[in-house]
Scaffold this motif. Sequence first.
Motif, PDB file in Angstrom:
ATOM      1  N   ARG A  61       0.851  -1.206   0.000  1.00 24.17           N
ATOM      2  CA  ARG A  61       0.000   0.000   0.000  1.00 24.17           C
ATOM      3  C   ARG A  61       0.866   1.227   0.000  1.00 24.17           C
ATOM      4  NH1 ARG A  61      -5.350   1.074   3.442  1.00 24.17           N
ATOM      5  NH2 ARG A  61      -6.856   0.269   1.977  1.00 24.17           N
ATOM      6  N   ARG A  62       0.695   2.033  -0.971  1.00 26.76           N
ATOM      7  CA  ARG A  62       1.553   3.228  -1.066  1.00 26.76           C
ATOM      8  C   ARG A  62       0.776   4.430  -0.575  1.00 26.76           C
ATOM      9  NH1 ARG A  62       7.002   3.449  -3.429  1.00 26.76           N
ATOM     10  NH2 ARG A  62       7.502   1.301  -3.434  1.00 26.76           N
ATOM     11  N   ARG A  63       1.372   5.146   0.328  1.00 28.10           N
ATOM     12  CA  ARG A  63       0.661   6.322   0.815  1.00 28.10           C
ATOM     13  C   ARG A  63       1.140   7.570   0.082  1.00 28.10           C
ATOM     14  NH1 ARG A  63       1.676   5.396   7.192  1.00 28.10           N
ATOM     15  NH2 ARG A  63       2.752   3.527   6.956  1.00 28.10           N
TER      16      ARG A  63
END
Length: 63
Positions: A61-63
């Motif tokens: 998951r890339r923020r």
Amino acid sequence: MKDTTIEPVRHTPDAPARRDCLRCKAPFDSSGFGERICRRCKLSSTWRTSPQRGAVGAPGRRR
Ligand SMILES: [Zn+2]
């Protein structure tokens, strides 16, 4: 009777044996194939080498 006491230790890299990890220097069970790195280091090295592989337990998951 020759092979009674002298049991030569297999120094073959293809034989499963207990070796010291070259990374963390921890004794691990090598399954052969010239394995010189423990599973841990191997795994970490794997996901480190392949950034495009989402085979890790944590979702990418890339923020
Ligand atoms: Zn290791």
